[in-house]
Design an enzyme around this catalytic site. Structure first.
Site, PDB file in Angstrom:
ATOM      1  N   ARG A  83      -9.880 -11.212  23.315  1.00 61.30           N
ATOM      2  CA  ARG A  83      -9.759 -11.947  24.689  1.00 61.30           C
ATOM      3  C   ARG A  83     -10.459 -13.505  24.556  1.00 61.30           C
ATOM      4  O   ARG A  83     -10.685 -13.909  25.603  1.00 61.30           O
ATOM      5  CB  ARG A  83     -10.085 -11.255  25.834  1.00 61.30           C
ATOM      6  CG  ARG A  83      -9.716  -9.756  25.824  1.00 61.30           C
ATOM      7  CD  ARG A  83      -9.521  -9.148  26.986  1.00 61.30           C
ATOM      8  NE  ARG A  83      -8.794  -9.719  28.032  1.00 61.30           N
ATOM      9  CZ  ARG A  83      -7.606  -9.586  28.176  1.00 61.30           C
ATOM     10  NH1 ARG A  83      -6.854  -9.019  27.269  1.00 61.30           N
ATOM     11  NH2 ARG A  83      -6.771 -10.344  29.427  1.00 61.30           N
ATOM     12  N   ARG A  84     -10.482 -13.835  23.316  1.00 59.83           N
ATOM     13  CA  ARG A  84     -10.879 -15.385  23.225  1.00 59.83           C
ATOM     14  C   ARG A  84      -9.974 -16.274  22.570  1.00 59.83           C
ATOM     15  O   ARG A  84     -10.287 -17.323  22.307  1.00 59.83           O
ATOM     16  CB  ARG A  84     -12.098 -15.401  22.290  1.00 59.83           C
ATOM     17  CG  ARG A  84     -13.353 -14.506  22.970  1.00 59.83           C
ATOM     18  CD  ARG A  84     -14.533 -14.390  21.976  1.00 59.83           C
ATOM     19  NE  ARG A  84     -15.127 -15.311  22.184  1.00 59.83           N
ATOM     20  CZ  ARG A  84     -16.319 -15.604  21.376  1.00 59.83           C
ATOM     21  NH1 ARG A  84     -16.453 -14.947  20.422  1.00 59.83           N
ATOM     22  NH2 ARG A  84     -17.079 -16.803  21.631  1.00 59.83           N
ATOM     23  N   GLY A  85      -8.671 -15.555  22.218  1.00 55.33           N
ATOM     24  CA  GLY A  85      -7.503 -16.430  21.651  1.00 55.33           C
ATOM     25  C   GLY A  85      -7.502 -16.450  20.166  1.00 55.33           C
ATOM     26  O   GLY A  85      -6.754 -17.043  19.320  1.00 55.33           O
ATOM     27  N   GLY A  87      -6.638 -13.708  18.337  1.00 51.92           N
ATOM     28  CA  GLY A  87      -5.316 -13.010  18.331  1.00 51.92           C
ATOM     29  C   GLY A  87      -4.054 -14.027  18.251  1.00 51.92           C
ATOM     30  O   GLY A  87      -3.245 -13.901  17.289  1.00 51.92           O
ATOM     31  N   GLU A 109       6.191  -3.540  14.775  1.00 56.87           N
ATOM     32  CA  GLU A 109       6.007  -2.466  15.453  1.00 56.87           C
ATOM     33  C   GLU A 109       4.582  -2.366  16.337  1.00 56.87           C
ATOM     34  O   GLU A 109       3.731  -2.792  15.638  1.00 56.87           O
ATOM     35  CB  GLU A 109       6.051  -0.999  14.818  1.00 56.87           C
ATOM     36  CG  GLU A 109       7.436  -0.763  14.310  1.00 56.87           C
ATOM     37  CD  GLU A 109       7.665  -1.224  12.896  1.00 56.87           C
ATOM     38  OE1 GLU A 109       6.388  -1.670  12.037  1.00 56.87           O
ATOM     39  OE2 GLU A 109       8.814  -1.232  12.087  1.00 56.87           O
ATOM     40  N   ASN A 114      -0.035   0.030  24.085  1.00 52.34           N
ATOM     41  CA  ASN A 114      -1.042  -1.458  23.824  1.00 52.34           C
ATOM     42  C   ASN A 114      -0.551  -2.579  24.518  1.00 52.34           C
ATOM     43  O   ASN A 114       0.272  -3.509  24.114  1.00 52.34           O
ATOM     44  CB  ASN A 114      -1.030  -1.662  22.306  1.00 52.34           C
ATOM     45  CG  ASN A 114      -2.122  -2.367  22.013  1.00 52.34           C
ATOM     46  OD1 ASN A 114      -2.840  -3.323  22.778  1.00 52.34           O
ATOM     47  ND2 ASN A 114      -2.732  -2.532  20.976  1.00 52.34           N
ATOM     48  N   TYR A 121       2.253 -10.526  21.997  1.00 50.99           N
ATOM     49  CA  TYR A 121       3.813 -10.897  21.231  1.00 50.99           C
ATOM     50  C   TYR A 121       4.838 -11.408  21.978  1.00 50.99           C
ATOM     51  O   TYR A 121       5.696 -12.383  21.725  1.00 50.99           O
ATOM     52  CB  TYR A 121       4.394  -9.573  20.515  1.00 50.99           C
ATOM     53  CG  TYR A 121       3.043  -8.982  19.595  1.00 50.99           C
ATOM     54  CD1 TYR A 121       2.622  -9.776  18.547  1.00 50.99           C
ATOM     55  CD2 TYR A 121       2.834  -7.682  19.493  1.00 50.99           C
ATOM     56  CE1 TYR A 121       1.750  -9.382  17.572  1.00 50.99           C
ATOM     57  CE2 TYR A 121       2.172  -6.957  18.698  1.00 50.99           C
ATOM     58  CZ  TYR A 121       1.555  -7.848  17.788  1.00 50.99           C
ATOM     59  OH  TYR A 121       0.526  -7.515  16.848  1.00 50.99           O
TER      60      TYR A 121
END
Length: 181
Positions: A83-85, A87, A109, A114, A121
């Site tokens: 939750r910090r960017g 990803g 997939e 999730n 995505y």
């Protein structure tokens, strides 16, 4: 300030790779599996490191280049760094690498349960194209997601826009991206 680097991983990173895999997935891939990915000309394995702590790995991702498709096989962010960017930065790097490799589309997939991953995505334009029932060991379904048009000019513009947004998000918590692939 946390100084971040997004870059291709090498065999020298195997220890941190396995530690992050174990933490995020409980040991999804073996050391030999990661060695195969690192050695394969059809795989791209990227990581995000804190330059002040180079033996730790904050995130890792992998894609397979299959004909003209990027199959994203792995996206992992350390639980304490979510939750910090990171990803977003990792996914941006994988899509940039796919575009640079002249791949036309991307697929993956994701666990249907999730929500955080699905949201990530969707932010990047992935669309649901199908479902694999009971795909995961726990019986959860996987959603099949696709993103087309990686070679279109407007996709390159979107990558640049996402890059700016990601930099701003990371700077907001005191991070700075020093290197991107």
């Amino acid at each position: 300030m946390t100084r971040l680097a997004l870059h291709p991983l090498t065999e020298a990173h195997l220890g941190p790779i396995l530690a992050l895999d174990h933490l995020c997935f409980g040991g999804l891939w073996t050391e030999e599996g990661y060695r195969r990915e690192l050695d394969s000309p059809n795989s791209i394995l990227l990581g995000i490191e804190d330059r002040d702590h180079p033996d730790s790995l904050l995130a890792l991702g992998c894609l397979w280049a299959i004909v003209d498709e990027a199959h994203l096989t792995l996206v992992a962010v350390h639980p304490e760094q979510r939750r910090r960017g990171l990803g977003q930065l990792l996914l941006w790097g994988l899509l940039r690498a796919a575009r640079d490799r002249q791949l036309a589309r991307a697929t993956l997939e994701v666990n249907a349960e999730n929500r955080a991953a699905r949201s990530l995505y969707q932010q990047f334009g992935f669309q649901e194209a199908g479902r694999r029932r009971r795909y995961y060991a726990n019986g959860d379904d996987a959603l099949i997601l696709w993103l087309s048009g990686l070679q279109n000019r407007n996709f390159l513009q979107k990558l640049e826009e996402w890059d700016q947004q990601i930099q701003q998000r990371i700077q907001a918590w005191g991070g700075k991206i020093l290197r991107r692939c």
